[in-house]
Design a protein around this motif. Sequence first.
Motif, PDB file in Angstrom:
ATOM      1  N   VAL A 312       5.523   1.086  -3.701  1.00  0.00           N
ATOM      2  CA  VAL A 312       6.586   0.764  -2.744  1.00  0.00           C
ATOM      3  C   VAL A 312       6.146   1.287  -1.380  1.00  0.00           C
ATOM      4  CG1 VAL A 312       8.611   0.513  -4.209  1.00  0.00           C
ATOM      5  CG2 VAL A 312       7.831   2.784  -3.629  1.00  0.00           C
ATOM      6  N   GLU A 313       6.347   0.483  -0.367  1.00  0.00           N
ATOM      7  CA  GLU A 313       5.814   0.783   0.956  1.00  0.00           C
ATOM      8  C   GLU A 313       6.893   0.653   2.023  1.00  0.00           C
ATOM      9  OE1 GLU A 313       2.943  -2.226   1.952  1.00  0.00           O
ATOM     10  OE2 GLU A 313       4.234  -3.835   1.236  1.00  0.00           O
ATOM     11  N   PHE A 314       6.621   1.265   3.158  1.00  0.00           N
ATOM     12  CA  PHE A 314       7.462   1.073   4.341  1.00  0.00           C
ATOM     13  C   PHE A 314       7.041  -0.262   4.962  1.00  0.00           C
ATOM     14  CE2 PHE A 314       7.616   5.585   3.663  1.00  0.00           C
ATOM     15  CZ  PHE A 314       8.837   6.009   4.163  1.00  0.00           C
ATOM     16  N   ASP A 315       7.880  -1.269   4.819  1.00  0.00           N
ATOM     17  CA  ASP A 315       7.525  -2.618   5.249  1.00  0.00           C
ATOM     18  C   ASP A 315       7.662  -2.764   6.759  1.00  0.00           C
ATOM     19  OD1 ASP A 315       6.634  -5.171   4.914  1.00  0.00           O
ATOM     20  OD2 ASP A 315       8.477  -5.949   4.027  1.00  0.00           O
ATOM     21  N   ASN A 316       6.949  -3.746   7.307  1.00  0.00           N
ATOM     22  CA  ASN A 316       7.168  -4.104   8.713  1.00  0.00           C
ATOM     23  C   ASN A 316       7.357  -5.608   8.816  1.00  0.00           C
ATOM     24  OD1 ASN A 316       4.161  -4.563   8.404  1.00  0.00           O
ATOM     25  ND2 ASN A 316       4.392  -5.182  10.531  1.00  0.00           N
ATOM     26  N   PHE A 317       8.417  -6.012   9.498  1.00  0.00           N
ATOM     27  CA  PHE A 317       8.690  -7.439   9.672  1.00  0.00           C
ATOM     28  C   PHE A 317       9.442  -7.716  10.952  1.00  0.00           C
ATOM     29  CE2 PHE A 317      11.506  -5.414   6.578  1.00  0.00           C
ATOM     30  CZ  PHE A 317      12.749  -5.550   7.166  1.00  0.00           C
ATOM     31  N   GLY A 318       9.625  -6.693  11.808  1.00  0.00           N
ATOM     32  CA  GLY A 318      10.228  -6.942  13.108  1.00  0.00           C
ATOM     33  C   GLY A 318      11.518  -6.187  13.337  1.00  0.00           C
ATOM     34  N   ILE A 319      12.281  -6.698  14.286  1.00  0.00           N
ATOM     35  CA  ILE A 319      13.517  -6.050  14.721  1.00  0.00           C
ATOM     36  C   ILE A 319      14.636  -7.098  14.736  1.00  0.00           C
ATOM     37  CG2 ILE A 319      12.922  -6.441  17.153  1.00  0.00           C
ATOM     38  CD1 ILE A 319      14.307  -3.826  17.834  1.00  0.00           C
ATOM     39  N   TRP A 353      12.697  13.225   4.768  1.00  0.00           N
ATOM     40  CA  TRP A 353      12.976  11.951   4.100  1.00  0.00           C
ATOM     41  C   TRP A 353      11.809  11.554   3.207  1.00  0.00           C
ATOM     42  CZ3 TRP A 353      12.009   6.957   2.856  1.00  0.00           C
ATOM     43  CH2 TRP A 353      13.107   6.192   2.423  1.00  0.00           C
ATOM     44  N   LEU A 354      10.590  11.836   3.638  1.00  0.00           N
ATOM     45  CA  LEU A 354       9.432  11.515   2.809  1.00  0.00           C
ATOM     46  C   LEU A 354       9.467  12.310   1.503  1.00  0.00           C
ATOM     47  CD1 LEU A 354       7.177   9.506   3.422  1.00  0.00           C
ATOM     48  CD2 LEU A 354       5.726  11.417   4.097  1.00  0.00           C
ATOM     49  N   TYR A 358       9.963  10.476  -2.202  1.00  0.00           N
ATOM     50  CA  TYR A 358       8.991  10.726  -3.271  1.00  0.00           C
ATOM     51  C   TYR A 358       9.697  11.237  -4.524  1.00  0.00           C
ATOM     52  CZ  TYR A 358       4.908  12.597  -5.698  1.00  0.00           C
ATOM     53  OH  TYR A 358       3.946  12.864  -6.645  1.00  0.00           O
ATOM     54  N   LYS A 359      10.587  12.190  -4.346  1.00  0.00           N
ATOM     55  CA  LYS A 359      11.313  12.780  -5.481  1.00  0.00           C
ATOM     56  C   LYS A 359      12.244  11.752  -6.130  1.00  0.00           C
ATOM     57  CE  LYS A 359      14.172  16.851  -6.581  1.00  0.00           C
ATOM     58  NZ  LYS A 359      15.386  16.207  -7.103  1.00  0.00           N
ATOM     59  N   TRP A 360      12.960  10.984  -5.309  1.00  0.00           N
ATOM     60  CA  TRP A 360      13.895   9.977  -5.831  1.00  0.00           C
ATOM     61  C   TRP A 360      13.155   8.955  -6.684  1.00  0.00           C
ATOM     62  CZ3 TRP A 360      14.672   4.820  -6.091  1.00  0.00           C
ATOM     63  CH2 TRP A 360      15.960   4.368  -6.405  1.00  0.00           C
ATOM     64  N   ILE A 411       3.152  17.318  -0.560  1.00  0.00           N
ATOM     65  CA  ILE A 411       3.821  16.545  -1.608  1.00  0.00           C
ATOM     66  C   ILE A 411       2.863  16.261  -2.755  1.00  0.00           C
ATOM     67  CG2 ILE A 411       4.833  14.291  -2.171  1.00  0.00           C
ATOM     68  CD1 ILE A 411       6.070  14.299   0.655  1.00  0.00           C
ATOM     69  N   TRP A 412       1.674  15.797  -2.419  1.00  0.00           N
ATOM     70  CA  TRP A 412       0.700  15.452  -3.450  1.00  0.00           C
ATOM     71  C   TRP A 412       0.204  16.685  -4.193  1.00  0.00           C
ATOM     72  CZ3 TRP A 412      -2.731  11.409  -0.430  1.00  0.00           C
ATOM     73  CH2 TRP A 412      -2.057  10.169  -0.391  1.00  0.00           C
ATOM     74  N   SER A 413       0.009  17.780  -3.485  1.00  0.00           N
ATOM     75  CA  SER A 413      -0.509  18.992  -4.146  1.00  0.00           C
ATOM     76  C   SER A 413       0.501  19.540  -5.150  1.00  0.00           C
ATOM     77  CB  SER A 413      -0.835  20.058  -3.099  1.00  0.00           C
ATOM     78  OG  SER A 413       0.341  20.543  -2.458  1.00  0.00           O
TER      79      SER A 413
END
Length: 416
Positions: A312-319, A353-354, A358-360, A411-413
């Motif tokens: 799952v990614e932070f998408d970009n598609f405009g405003i 939020w990151l 990740y936890k959610w 987070i990864w560690s």
Amino acid sequence: MTLLNRQTTFFLLIVFSTLTSYAQRPTKGFNEKGISKEVLEHYLEHSVTMAEFLAVDPYTVDAAYPNKEDDIRLIKNIGAKFIGRAIYRWGKEAILTNQDYLDQAAALIKKVQQQDPEVVFQAALFECITQQVNDIPVPDWVFTTFGDKVEKRNFRYNDMLNANGKFVDHWRKGSSVPDITTKEAQYWFMFLAGTYMNIGCEALHLGQIALIGMADPKLEAWAAFLVKVREYAKKHTRHKWVLLDAHTPSGGMVVNGKSLLDFNSFPLRIKEVVDKPQEGVLQMGYLDALFGRSKACITPSGWSSPSLPFLVEFDNFGISRNPGVADTTSHFIWGYDEVSWFYLQPEKYRQDWLRYAYKWIKEHDKSAFLQMPVSRIVSLGRGKPMVKNRANTRSATMPDGMNLEETIKDIWSKSK
């Protein structure tokens, strides 16, 4: 030489030999037979979006992308293993004939893999063509890959379009979605796939496969085409395998119980907290979010999965037309695409939020993996310059850094 010194020397030679052979050999569990579940999840767990990292200015499609050396440092520091969307074209295809563009990309791959041979780079084959494709010669190897007679000609834009006009001029006049059922579109995508594999990419994102497959409801054209892609990978990639993924709103590309993809991908689909301006949360079943919906299948590597792993990614598609306004019926969050909304938040909120996301995700879908937002195009509004979010630690050499690097590393560690 004393016995102790001889033993020490022998030990060091073994260690050096092991490290040298490791740097030269493919990752265990990732070879011509496919990729194991454990190795795939290792890559997805350490995945980042670094859109156009491999495009050296002035060859980028989107905003300028300087300070590559600091990104190389970041990759090593956080332990990133999968570099998503590292090279692609969205229009402006003519640059694909510029050898310097390709050589510089290959040099960056080599430089990163010298410091960590495990790192895999992903290119993207998007759902967009423009009339510039008419200026690009079809290489002989594209024809021979399909077993077709070699022709001396350029690609043909019109021959890639849907015969019924579907998604023609979809993006703008002269910019359309190619139809995978046409042979010319298959030639084009093979050209892209082969070009990117030839410079060292070992993963391909196939974009919005539902749009490209507009006339392929049973995935027959896609399935036949991807066989060709995998055959090419066996001869032209380091691991003799290419990792394939795409945006899969239906939950996957599954034919007779077998997935055409190694993993799925989809946007986060962040929901506004309407009574808390600019705040956002994740929620099962919100809009078309993929959580809980990735299909069961037999993977291309042959192992069974009750839910195909996905990013799952932070998408970009405009405003939107109403930036700053909540609308829980749209894909925008507070009027922005996901990465632009994230970019606009205060530094501490971004970091928190990151960690929350990740936890959610770990708690709600064991098949899902958060792709960390290291670099992607940001839309700030009409009249404002296009920029890229940069997760790097802010410094004199990286003044635009968002100070997310150490958060990702932490987070990864802690997930080990």
